[in-house]
Design a protein around this motif. Sequence first.
Motif, PDB file in Angstrom:
ATOM      1  N   ASP A 174       0.816  -1.213   0.000  1.00  0.00           N
ATOM      2  CA  ASP A 174       0.000   0.000   0.000  1.00  0.00           C
ATOM      3  C   ASP A 174       0.847   1.259   0.000  1.00  0.00           C
ATOM      4  OD1 ASP A 174      -2.357  -1.527   0.279  1.00  0.00           O
ATOM      5  OD2 ASP A 174      -2.252  -1.442   2.464  1.00  0.00           O
ATOM      6  N   VAL A 175       2.157   1.095   0.111  1.00  0.00           N
ATOM      7  CA  VAL A 175       3.054   2.224   0.373  1.00  0.00           C
ATOM      8  C   VAL A 175       4.007   2.444  -0.800  1.00  0.00           C
ATOM      9  CG1 VAL A 175       4.895   3.080   1.879  1.00  0.00           C
ATOM     10  CG2 VAL A 175       2.951   1.822   2.861  1.00  0.00           C
ATOM     11  N   LEU A 176       4.132   3.701  -1.230  1.00  0.00           N
ATOM     12  CA  LEU A 176       5.200   4.109  -2.135  1.00  0.00           C
ATOM     13  C   LEU A 176       6.286   4.734  -1.278  1.00  0.00           C
ATOM     14  CD1 LEU A 176       6.496   4.643  -4.885  1.00  0.00           C
ATOM     15  CD2 LEU A 176       5.175   6.782  -4.998  1.00  0.00           C
ATOM     16  N   PHE A 177       7.440   4.070  -1.223  1.00  0.00           N
ATOM     17  CA  PHE A 177       8.564   4.559  -0.444  1.00  0.00           C
ATOM     18  C   PHE A 177       9.570   5.193  -1.388  1.00  0.00           C
ATOM     19  CE2 PHE A 177      12.815   3.706   1.482  1.00  0.00           C
ATOM     20  CZ  PHE A 177      12.708   4.643   2.506  1.00  0.00           C
ATOM     21  N   VAL A 178       9.994   6.411  -1.059  1.00  0.00           N
ATOM     22  CA  VAL A 178      10.828   7.206  -1.960  1.00  0.00           C
ATOM     23  C   VAL A 178      12.116   7.587  -1.240  1.00  0.00           C
ATOM     24  CG1 VAL A 178      10.933   9.270  -3.405  1.00  0.00           C
ATOM     25  CG2 VAL A 178       8.717   8.149  -2.970  1.00  0.00           C
ATOM     26  N   SER A 179      13.245   7.301  -1.874  1.00  0.00           N
ATOM     27  CA  SER A 179      14.536   7.655  -1.292  1.00  0.00           C
ATOM     28  C   SER A 179      15.520   8.032  -2.388  1.00  0.00           C
ATOM     29  CB  SER A 179      15.098   6.488  -0.475  1.00  0.00           C
ATOM     30  OG  SER A 179      16.344   6.837   0.110  1.00  0.00           O
ATOM     31  N   SER A 180      16.422   8.943  -2.051  1.00  0.00           N
ATOM     32  CA  SER A 180      17.517   9.280  -2.963  1.00  0.00           C
ATOM     33  C   SER A 180      18.707   8.346  -2.774  1.00  0.00           C
ATOM     34  CB  SER A 180      17.979  10.719  -2.724  1.00  0.00           C
ATOM     35  OG  SER A 180      18.547  10.844  -1.428  1.00  0.00           O
ATOM     36  N   TRP A 197      13.465   5.311  -6.564  1.00  0.00           N
ATOM     37  CA  TRP A 197      14.788   5.852  -6.276  1.00  0.00           C
ATOM     38  C   TRP A 197      14.926   7.177  -7.009  1.00  0.00           C
ATOM     39  CZ3 TRP A 197      19.759   3.940  -9.095  1.00  0.00           C
ATOM     40  CH2 TRP A 197      20.874   4.625  -8.603  1.00  0.00           C
ATOM     41  N   VAL A 198      15.160   8.240  -6.272  1.00  0.00           N
ATOM     42  CA  VAL A 198      15.382   9.554  -6.863  1.00  0.00           C
ATOM     43  C   VAL A 198      16.883   9.698  -7.112  1.00  0.00           C
ATOM     44  CG1 VAL A 198      15.066  12.035  -6.598  1.00  0.00           C
ATOM     45  CG2 VAL A 198      13.378  10.450  -5.652  1.00  0.00           C
ATOM     46  N   ASN A 199      17.280   9.448  -8.323  1.00  0.00           N
ATOM     47  CA  ASN A 199      18.695   9.370  -8.686  1.00  0.00           C
ATOM     48  C   ASN A 199      19.126  10.675  -9.342  1.00  0.00           C
ATOM     49  OD1 ASN A 199      21.263   8.542  -9.328  1.00  0.00           O
ATOM     50  ND2 ASN A 199      20.637   7.087 -10.900  1.00  0.00           N
ATOM     51  N   ARG A 200      19.289  11.707  -8.526  1.00  0.00           N
ATOM     52  CA  ARG A 200      19.618  13.034  -9.051  1.00  0.00           C
ATOM     53  C   ARG A 200      20.981  13.064  -9.733  1.00  0.00           C
ATOM     54  NH1 ARG A 200      16.101  16.878  -6.915  1.00  0.00           N
ATOM     55  NH2 ARG A 200      14.844  16.118  -5.159  1.00  0.00           N
ATOM     56  N   ALA A 201      21.912  12.246  -9.273  1.00  0.00           N
ATOM     57  CA  ALA A 201      23.283  12.292  -9.790  1.00  0.00           C
ATOM     58  C   ALA A 201      23.520  11.360 -10.962  1.00  0.00           C
ATOM     59  CB  ALA A 201      24.255  11.942  -8.667  1.00  0.00           C
ATOM     60  N   GLY A 202      22.523  10.569 -11.341  1.00  0.00           N
ATOM     61  CA  GLY A 202      22.720   9.619 -12.426  1.00  0.00           C
ATOM     62  C   GLY A 202      23.668   8.495 -12.072  1.00  0.00           C
ATOM     63  N   ASP A 203      23.654   8.065 -10.818  1.00  0.00           N
ATOM     64  CA  ASP A 203      24.554   7.000 -10.358  1.00  0.00           C
ATOM     65  C   ASP A 203      24.127   5.638 -10.899  1.00  0.00           C
ATOM     66  OD1 ASP A 203      26.158   8.693  -8.862  1.00  0.00           O
ATOM     67  OD2 ASP A 203      24.926   8.471  -7.054  1.00  0.00           O
ATOM     68  N   PRO A 204      25.060   4.682 -10.975  1.00  0.00           N
ATOM     69  CA  PRO A 204      24.679   3.322 -11.353  1.00  0.00           C
ATOM     70  C   PRO A 204      23.867   2.647 -10.251  1.00  0.00           C
ATOM     71  CG  PRO A 204      27.018   3.434 -10.820  1.00  0.00           C
ATOM     72  CD  PRO A 204      26.513   4.835 -10.793  1.00  0.00           C
ATOM     73  N   MET A 205      23.165   1.595 -10.623  1.00  0.00           N
ATOM     74  CA  MET A 205      22.351   0.840  -9.676  1.00  0.00           C
ATOM     75  C   MET A 205      23.240   0.075  -8.705  1.00  0.00           C
ATOM     76  SD  MET A 205      19.032   0.136  -9.075  1.00  0.00           S
ATOM     77  CE  MET A 205      18.229   0.468 -10.659  1.00  0.00           C
ATOM     78  N   ASP A 206      22.883   0.115  -7.420  1.00  0.00           N
ATOM     79  CA  ASP A 206      23.609  -0.674  -6.428  1.00  0.00           C
ATOM     80  C   ASP A 206      23.450  -2.163  -6.705  1.00  0.00           C
ATOM     81  OD1 ASP A 206      24.928   1.079  -4.570  1.00  0.00           O
ATOM     82  OD2 ASP A 206      22.951   1.739  -3.913  1.00  0.00           O
ATOM     83  N   ARG A 207      24.517  -2.900  -6.467  1.00  0.00           N
ATOM     84  CA  ARG A 207      24.503  -4.359  -6.657  1.00  0.00           C
ATOM     85  C   ARG A 207      24.023  -5.018  -5.368  1.00  0.00           C
ATOM     86  NH1 ARG A 207      25.914  -1.420 -11.030  1.00  0.00           N
ATOM     87  NH2 ARG A 207      26.902  -2.676 -12.649  1.00  0.00           N
ATOM     88  N   LEU A 208      22.732  -5.144  -5.246  1.00  0.00           N
ATOM     89  CA  LEU A 208      22.088  -5.699  -4.063  1.00  0.00           C
ATOM     90  C   LEU A 208      21.059  -6.741  -4.498  1.00  0.00           C
ATOM     91  CD1 LEU A 208      21.576  -2.377  -2.062  1.00  0.00           C
ATOM     92  CD2 LEU A 208      23.144  -4.245  -1.475  1.00  0.00           C
ATOM     93  N   PRO A 209      20.538  -7.529  -3.562  1.00  0.00           N
ATOM     94  CA  PRO A 209      19.561  -8.552  -3.947  1.00  0.00           C
ATOM     95  C   PRO A 209      18.235  -7.987  -4.453  1.00  0.00           C
ATOM     96  CG  PRO A 209      20.537  -9.068  -1.812  1.00  0.00           C
ATOM     97  CD  PRO A 209      20.960  -7.674  -2.158  1.00  0.00           C
ATOM     98  N   VAL A 215      12.907   4.494 -11.170  1.00  0.00           N
ATOM     99  CA  VAL A 215      14.010   5.443 -11.010  1.00  0.00           C
ATOM    100  C   VAL A 215      13.578   6.769 -11.632  1.00  0.00           C
ATOM    101  CG1 VAL A 215      16.436   5.928 -11.467  1.00  0.00           C
ATOM    102  CG2 VAL A 215      15.689   3.562 -11.128  1.00  0.00           C
ATOM    103  N   LEU A 216      13.726   7.845 -10.862  1.00  0.00           N
ATOM    104  CA  LEU A 216      13.325   9.175 -11.321  1.00  0.00           C
ATOM    105  C   LEU A 216      14.479  10.159 -11.121  1.00  0.00           C
ATOM    106  CD1 LEU A 216       9.789   9.374  -9.649  1.00  0.00           C
ATOM    107  CD2 LEU A 216      10.271   8.953 -12.057  1.00  0.00           C
ATOM    108  N   PRO A 217      14.546  11.221 -11.929  1.00  0.00           N
ATOM    109  CA  PRO A 217      15.632  12.197 -11.768  1.00  0.00           C
ATOM    110  C   PRO A 217      15.393  13.191 -10.646  1.00  0.00           C
ATOM    111  CG  PRO A 217      14.258  12.818 -13.615  1.00  0.00           C
ATOM    112  CD  PRO A 217      13.744  11.490 -13.136  1.00  0.00           C
ATOM    113  N   ASP A 218      14.135  13.357 -10.232  1.00  0.00           N
ATOM    114  CA  ASP A 218      13.796  14.251  -9.124  1.00  0.00           C
ATOM    115  C   ASP A 218      12.425  13.838  -8.602  1.00  0.00           C
ATOM    116  OD1 ASP A 218      11.718  15.554 -10.682  1.00  0.00           O
ATOM    117  OD2 ASP A 218      13.276  16.764 -11.634  1.00  0.00           O
ATOM    118  N   LEU A 219      11.860  14.630  -7.698  1.00  0.00           N
ATOM    119  CA  LEU A 219      10.615  14.252  -7.026  1.00  0.00           C
ATOM    120  C   LEU A 219       9.354  14.726  -7.745  1.00  0.00           C
ATOM    121  CD1 LEU A 219      11.803  15.131  -3.440  1.00  0.00           C
ATOM    122  CD2 LEU A 219      11.168  12.832  -4.197  1.00  0.00           C
ATOM    123  N   SER A 220       9.506  15.488  -8.798  1.00  0.00           N
ATOM    124  CA  SER A 220       8.325  16.099  -9.412  1.00  0.00           C
ATOM    125  C   SER A 220       7.350  15.068  -9.979  1.00  0.00           C
ATOM    126  CB  SER A 220       8.753  17.085 -10.508  1.00  0.00           C
ATOM    127  OG  SER A 220       9.516  16.430 -11.506  1.00  0.00           O
ATOM    128  N   GLY A 221       7.839  13.894 -10.359  1.00  0.00           N
ATOM    129  CA  GLY A 221       6.961  12.875 -10.937  1.00  0.00           C
ATOM    130  C   GLY A 221       6.291  11.961  -9.919  1.00  0.00           C
TER     131      GLY A 221
END
Length: 229
Positions: A174-180, A197-209, A215-221
């Motif tokens: 039920d939850v949209l969780f948003v983090s940079s 994921w708000v990826n303002r810096a255009g970083d690569p994806m973390d290698r996690l499970p 993925v969004l460039p900022d919060l406006s969307g």
Amino acid sequence: MTIRACVFDAYGTLFDVTAAARRAAGEPGQERLAEAWPRLAEIWRAKQLGYTWLRAVTGAHADFWQVTGEALDFALEAVGLHGDAVLRDRLMMLYRTLDPYPEVPAMLAALKRAGFATAILSNGAPEMLAAAVESAGIGDRLDDVLSVESVGVFKPHRSVYELVGARFGTTPRDVLFVSSNGWDAAAGAGYGFRTAWVNRAGDPMDRLPWRPETVLPDLSGIPDLAARL
């Protein structure tokens, strides 16, 4: 509408963590800081996060204000500005009133108009978060501000993400969780949240499970995304 609540990380997501060093660098008498502030801000943030992870895995919890100060001490020494107590105090004071990203007020207002519950879920200590929210003028657009201090461990520990359901009576889906922070958005996805994921810096994806769903460039969307999910 399947999403009932939109929950945001605070530092780096709603609030610009480089703002304290940048603002101090522009003040009179801070010529040395003016040259070093980008590196200082980068080291400060990296150590701040690193110390939270180490404290979480070792069970040596301290609140985020203490961790932020310890990270700043390391960063000041790393750039050759340690020993300046006045500068340290100024930077810590400015950290309490970080600038929000420009799109934050309108984005939160749009979510409230659309009927979503809104909240912060943060490593920050309650007093820090209250000061940041008040300074940004967004308190009337948030239903709650949830701090890890209620469970005594930093993200990405599962008990932190569980605070959302306990507060809003929601299931994770039920939850949209948003983090940079890519690692935070990924861990939230692993918990079961819908994640952005708000990826303002255009970083690569973390290698996690796990991977963030969007993925969004900022919060406006975010309002449009929440409405679609």
